[in-house]
Scaffold this motif. Structure first.
Motif, PDB file in Angstrom:
ATOM      1  N   UNK A   1     -25.367 -38.378 127.798  1.00  0.00           N
ATOM      2  CA  UNK A   1     -24.179 -38.733 127.037  1.00  0.00           C
ATOM      3  C   UNK A   1     -24.226 -38.129 125.644  1.00  0.00           C
ATOM      4  N   UNK A   2     -23.078 -37.683 125.197  1.00  0.00           N
ATOM      5  CA  UNK A   2     -22.911 -37.173 123.832  1.00  0.00           C
ATOM      6  C   UNK A   2     -22.061 -38.184 123.068  1.00  0.00           C
ATOM      7  N   UNK A   3     -22.514 -38.560 121.879  1.00  0.00           N
ATOM      8  CA  UNK A   3     -21.825 -39.573 121.090  1.00  0.00           C
ATOM      9  C   UNK A   3     -21.430 -39.002 119.740  1.00  0.00           C
ATOM     10  N   UNK A   4     -20.163 -39.137 119.426  1.00  0.00           N
ATOM     11  CA  UNK A   4     -19.679 -38.810 118.092  1.00  0.00           C
ATOM     12  C   UNK A   4     -19.529 -40.143 117.372  1.00  0.00           C
ATOM     13  N   UNK A   5     -20.423 -40.405 116.430  1.00  0.00           N
ATOM     14  CA  UNK A   5     -20.472 -41.728 115.803  1.00  0.00           C
ATOM     15  C   UNK A   5     -19.177 -42.047 115.057  1.00  0.00           C
ATOM     16  N   UNK A   6     -18.620 -41.075 114.373  1.00  0.00           N
ATOM     17  CA  UNK A   6     -17.379 -41.253 113.625  1.00  0.00           C
ATOM     18  C   UNK A   6     -16.641 -39.915 113.676  1.00  0.00           C
ATOM     19  N   UNK A   7     -15.735 -39.805 114.623  1.00  0.00           N
ATOM     20  CA  UNK A   7     -15.106 -38.510 114.891  1.00  0.00           C
ATOM     21  C   UNK A   7     -14.377 -37.974 113.663  1.00  0.00           C
ATOM     22  N   UNK A   8     -14.487 -36.668 113.493  1.00  0.00           N
ATOM     23  CA  UNK A   8     -13.761 -36.002 112.405  1.00  0.00           C
ATOM     24  C   UNK A   8     -12.974 -34.835 112.983  1.00  0.00           C
ATOM     25  N   UNK A   9     -11.981 -34.371 112.247  1.00  0.00           N
ATOM     26  CA  UNK A   9     -11.098 -33.316 112.760  1.00  0.00           C
ATOM     27  C   UNK A   9     -11.859 -32.028 113.051  1.00  0.00           C
ATOM     28  N   UNK A  10     -12.957 -31.783 112.320  1.00  0.00           N
ATOM     29  CA  UNK A  10     -13.717 -30.548 112.589  1.00  0.00           C
ATOM     30  C   UNK A  10     -14.573 -30.652 113.847  1.00  0.00           C
ATOM     31  N   UNK A  11     -14.491 -31.774 114.539  1.00  0.00           N
ATOM     32  CA  UNK A  11     -15.151 -31.897 115.829  1.00  0.00           C
ATOM     33  C   UNK A  11     -14.184 -31.670 116.989  1.00  0.00           C
ATOM     34  N   UNK A  12     -12.956 -31.314 116.668  1.00  0.00           N
ATOM     35  CA  UNK A  12     -12.012 -30.882 117.696  1.00  0.00           C
ATOM     36  C   UNK A  12     -12.552 -29.607 118.326  1.00  0.00           C
TER      37      UNK A  12
END
Lengths: 115, 110
Positions: free
Chosen positions: A75-86
């Motif tokens: 699993x991959x987790x983005x703790x607090x998504x940000x627009x640069x993770x699009x």
């Protein structure tokens, strides 16, 4: 045939949300990988795992974490998504011991949009 | 960081023609791999060539490797519309992790 599946093909999340991307492989592969793919940049390795509960940072781990509780699932987790993770997120698996150089088998990808 | 760099970035050919793309890399490698990606999909492994091999064939694919020049080429013979895809080379340095290039976009028109 090796099959690598990813939980979603498309995902839209809001800035600050916690995001989980799941990947499952059915060939008993030891190694699993998470990449992101952006135009002009190719594939960049985020994290990889060569055994259950083991993980190593790739080239761009900042803002991400991973979990491998079972051999077949990574699993991959983005703790607090940000627009640069699009981006497009690709999971892969391969056989062999740690740092093997065998071919990798990829899932279909998850296109994540963070608004 | 990218290890392999493909050239050209884009290639447009007609069905039946051959397509050639090249990959250059910087450090010594264990092996080099080529992958194909259809639009919006995951990558599919095509062929792996080891550092002690110079040429390898798989169906209509031919891969060469020149370790003295740190370069590889992928030739697709008698191309078909279904070959339209992006093609990536991935180098495997002695320490194991794949390093992908940015890819060559190939368009085959009927």
């Amino acid at each position: 045939d090796v099959k690598v599946t990813q939980s979603s093909r498309y995902l839209v999340k809001r800035t600050g949300e916690k995001v989980f991307l799941e990947c499952v492989q059915d060939m008993d592969h030891e190694n699993m990988f998470w990449y992101r793919q952006d135009p002009g940049l190719g594939l960049r390795l985020i994290y990889f795992s060569y055994d259950v509960k083991m993980k190593e940072k790739g080239d761009i781990p900042e803002g991400y974490s991973v979990s491998r509780e079972k051999k077949e699932r990574f699993s991959l987790i983005l703790e607090s998504a940000s627009t640069n993770q699009t981006s497009m997120y690709l999971c892969a698996s391969s056989r062999g011991i740690r740092r093997s150089s065998y071919e990798q088998y990829f899932g279909p990808g998850t296109r994540l949009t963070v608004t | 960081s990218q290890q392999g760099e493909e050239d050209p970035q884009a290639l447009s050919i007609q069905e039946g023609e051959n397509a050639t793309m090249n990959c250059s890399y910087k450090t010594s490698i264990n092996n080099l791999q080529w992958y194909r990606q259809n639009s919006g999909r995951g990558l599919v492994h095509l062929i792996l060539i080891r550092s002690n091999e110079r040429e390898k064939h798989s169906g209509r694919l031919r891969v060469t490797l020149d370790t003295s020049k740190k370069s590889s080429s992928l030739l697709i013979t008698a191309s078909r519309a279904a070959d339209t895809a992006s093609y990536f080379c991935a180098t495997v340095p002695s320490w194991g992790k794949l390093q992908f290039g940015a890819g060559t976009q190939v368009v085959v028109t009927p």
